[in-house]
Every structure is written in C-alpha cells, then in structure tokens.
Design an enzyme around this catalytic site. Structure first.
Site, mmCIF file in Angstrom:
data_model
loop_
_atom_site.group_PDB
_atom_site.id
_atom_site.type_symbol
_atom_site.label_atom_id
_atom_site.label_comp_id
_atom_site.label_asym_id
_atom_site.label_seq_id
_atom_site.Cartn_x
_atom_site.Cartn_y
_atom_site.Cartn_z
ATOM 1 C CB CYS A 179 -9.443 57.993 -37.686
ATOM 2 S SG CYS A 179 -8.843 58.881 -36.270
ATOM 3 C CB CYS A 185 -9.742 51.512 -35.814
ATOM 4 S SG CYS A 185 -8.328 52.435 -35.012
#
Length: 418
Positions: free
Chosen positions: A138, A402
């Site tokens: 991500c 994150c």
C-alpha cells in the site's frame, strides 16, 4: 495518479505554487537550476541556506470508482495514461523535459507488468524516456515518489513524474497449480501416447481457479482481521469506528461539493460517459451503520463494510471486497500514540507522543471514504496535503501510511516559502 517533481526554478505558469519534499537536504543537477531556499522570517523552515530544494509541482488523478463500475472494461495502463495526459495538460510542462517516470502498483496485469512504461508510451512520451514500476504493497506510490526524489537529489535527473495505478475489476485469476503443470507438460509431450497418459491424470478439481489473495502471505491475515485484533487490543469500540467513518464520508462529501478535490481530472471512458467525480463517498447515519454485521471476525468483530474503505480502481485505486483498510487500525494507532506504556516499550520514548489534533486530520476525507488505491494511495495523500496547505495557508503537512508486511512510510511536506 501522477505527481510532477523537479528542482524549484521556472515553474510552469499553470503551477503558481509548489510544495517541497522535506525529507533531507537535497541537491539537484544543473540542467534546471533550482533557486536557493528562502529562509522564512516568521516561521521555522526545513529549508537550509544555499541548499537547492526538490518540489512537487502538481498532481492529478482520475476519479476513484468502486470496482465493477465504469472502468470495468479497461486495463491499468489506460488509467495511468489518462493521468499522465491530464498532468501534462494541467501543468503545460513539455513531455521532452521529463527525465524519468515511475509508477507504483500492487496486483499487476501480466500483459503490462511495467505499467509505467506502457502508460508513458501511450501518453506520447518518447521511447527514450525511461520508466519503471515499483511495488511495496500500500505504499507503492510512496516509494515511487521517494525514488524520484532520490534521482533528483543525486543529480541523475531533473524532472520526474511519479504515480500509481491499480485496477481491481479485472484482476489476474490463474488456473490451479495442478492444471498449470498439466498444461505445461502437455505442451512438452512429443507423442500421442504421452499426451493421453497426461490427460488421464486430469481431475475436475484441477479447474478450481486461484484468486489473488488479499491476505498477508506470511501470516494469512487480512487487513480486516488485523484491524479487528488491534481494535480489541486497544479497546476501540464499534461506535468509535462508526463515528470516525461517518466523519470521513461527511468531510469527503463536503470537500467534493465545494470543489476542493481539485486533483481529480475527468476521464472519458470509451463508449461510455465521462466520469467526473469519485463514486464511493457515501455519508450515512450511525443508526444505519449499526445495522451491519461484522465483516471478518464473526459474530464479535467490530469491523464492518460501513467503517472500512471500499475497493475500487483508478489511477490511484483500491480493491474489490468492500473492506480493505479499516479504521479500527487508525484509531488503535491514535490510542497507541496516547499511551506512555506503548511509547516506552515500542517507540523508545520515555513519554507518549500524544493524540494528533483531529481537527487537522483528513479534513477532506481519507481512504475510508475516497477509496484506498493499493498502488497509488501515496500520491493522493501527498496531493491532499499539498492542496490543503495551499487552501489553508499552512506550512507543514504530515503524510503517513502503513503497508503489508509490517511496513510503513511517513513524509513531511512543506509549502515553499514565498
């Protein structure tokens, strides 16, 4: 989504503002000479005297859409190409001055594994302009941007375009491993007898497809399960998560209605209408949200479709299971930052960091409401921070995200001193 980055000098007239990446003192090459940083008189600045700065010029994205909607017949490079074209149109920067193009992506289309290159060629860039694709879950777009900053800082490049793309409406679905092996062996068979022998080993369960996993390879845990676990560990209630989700969607809707999401560029879908805005923003009510059942840990989990981000696709895209990134995780981080015990045991600090002021946090909505593009969220985050600094007259913005594998990325950006 794409972002244009280069040394601060002679910015295009269409870009009357700039944002400095304040990662560390940076140098740049001489082709586009950067002006020395201007020391702000009234505020501290991360700029250093006589140190040239790398700046973000501008960034655009195609609208974020739920998977299976208007983009369902496209390929990732179609969206990436549209973002590149939109960026060139908005900034009036000639394609010829771009030295390098970098894109982030997570679930790759096998036909265009280097999607940055295919998109660049499709957008009319020279075949002499190199392009590569990175993947870091991500934070893939974050890595694309910081790689670009590094190329400028080291003097290898002057002008970089960094971006990210994901398309979850047509993810690669493979044959089972047994079926793949059988097909490869059949291709190598030299006689009819060998082929018949191999075909006799076929079983109907070989036809079961392999779908892309949305779970950690090493732990088999999805983000939803992780968020439920964190919510329980830090005592984050279902109500807290629903309230935060409602805030995100309400703020995103307000920002959309007021025209603040200015990084969005219209995209004409071939054979269909022109898409002009994100379609995953869905303000509801706490009463309606409370009716939904847990999505992952049943029946006691607190993560639901209402307090999780949707999966979608766009040049900055998300996934397709209706719950990917969840806000039990964000709220758990808030509580961890406000814990002396956590600070001492996990952060190497004697005292807690403290809660960030919520009134400064994702005031135009976040990934929960706008969508979480696996390969491109990082660029959206930076442009959201940049546009808010410009609109609100701020100086610093903090971007954090994150990623799978226990990784994360944080960046401080600073509005260039006037």
């Amino acid at each position: 989504m794409t972002i244009l980055t280069y040394p601060f000098k002679n910015l295009p007239t269409a870009s009357k503002w700039a944002l400095r990446f304040s990662i560390r003192p940076l140098s740049c090459s001489s082709q586009l000479r950067a002006a020395p940083a201007v020391q702000t008189k009234t505020k501290k600045t991360l700029a250093k005297p006589n140190i040239r700065n790398v700046v973000v010029v501008d960034g655009v994205r195609t609208p974020f859409l739920l998977s299976g909607t208007s983009y369902k017949d496209l390929m990732p490079h179609d969206l990436a190409r549209a973002a590149l074209t939109g960026l060139l149109h908005r900034t009036s920067v000639p394609k010829e001055v771009v030295d390098y193009i970098i894109f982030g992506t997570v679930i790759q289309e096998v036909k265009t594994s280097n999607v940055a290159r295919e998109a660049a060629l499709g957008a009319g860039f020279s075949d002499k302009t190199p392009a590569h694709t990175v993947t870091m879950a991500c934070i893939s777009a974050n890595q694309a941007m910081t790689t670009g900053v590094g190329l400028i800082a080291s003097g290898q490049c002057d002008v970089i375009v960094a971006g990210g793309v994901e398309l979850m409406s047509d993810v690669p679905i493979r044959h089972s491993r047994k079926m793949r092996k059988l097909m490869l062996d059949l291709n190598k068979a030299k006689s009819m007898g060998q082929r018949l022998s191999l075909i006799s080993k076929f079983r109907f369960n070989f036809l079961a497809p392999e779908l892309p996993a949305v779970s950690e390879f090493s732990t088999s845990e999805t983000m939803g399960h992780s968020a439920d676990r964190l919510a329980a560990a830090f005592a984050v209630s279902r109500l807290e998560q629903d309230e935060y989700a409602l805030r995100s969607h309400s703020l995103a809707k307000k920002a959309q209605d007021e025209g603040l999401l200015s990084d969005v560029v219209p995209f004409k879908v071939p054979g269909k209408d022109t898409v002009t805005k994100d379609n995953g923003i869905r303000p509801s009510s706490l009463e309606q949200m409370a009716k939904l059942k847990p999505a992952f840990i049943k029946p006691y989990g607190t993560v639901t479709a209402a307090n999780s981000s949707f999966l979608g696709f766009y040049v900055c895209v998300s996934g397709s299971k209706r719950s990917t990134i969840t806000w039990g995780q964000i709220l758990a981080n808030f509580k961890a930052m406000d814990s002396d015990w956590f600070a001492e045991n996990y952060m190497g600090r004697k005292t807690k960091v403290g809660l960030p002021p919520l009134e400064k946090f994702n005031n135009w909505g976040g990934s929960l409401s706008l969508g979480h593009p696996f390969g491109a969220t990082g660029c959206r985050l930076v442009m959201a921070a940049a546009n808010r600094l410009r609109k609100e007259g701020g100086q610093y913005g903090l971007v954090a995200a994150c990623a799978a594998g226990g990784q994360g990325h944080a960046m401080i950006v600073e509005a260039y001193p006037k």
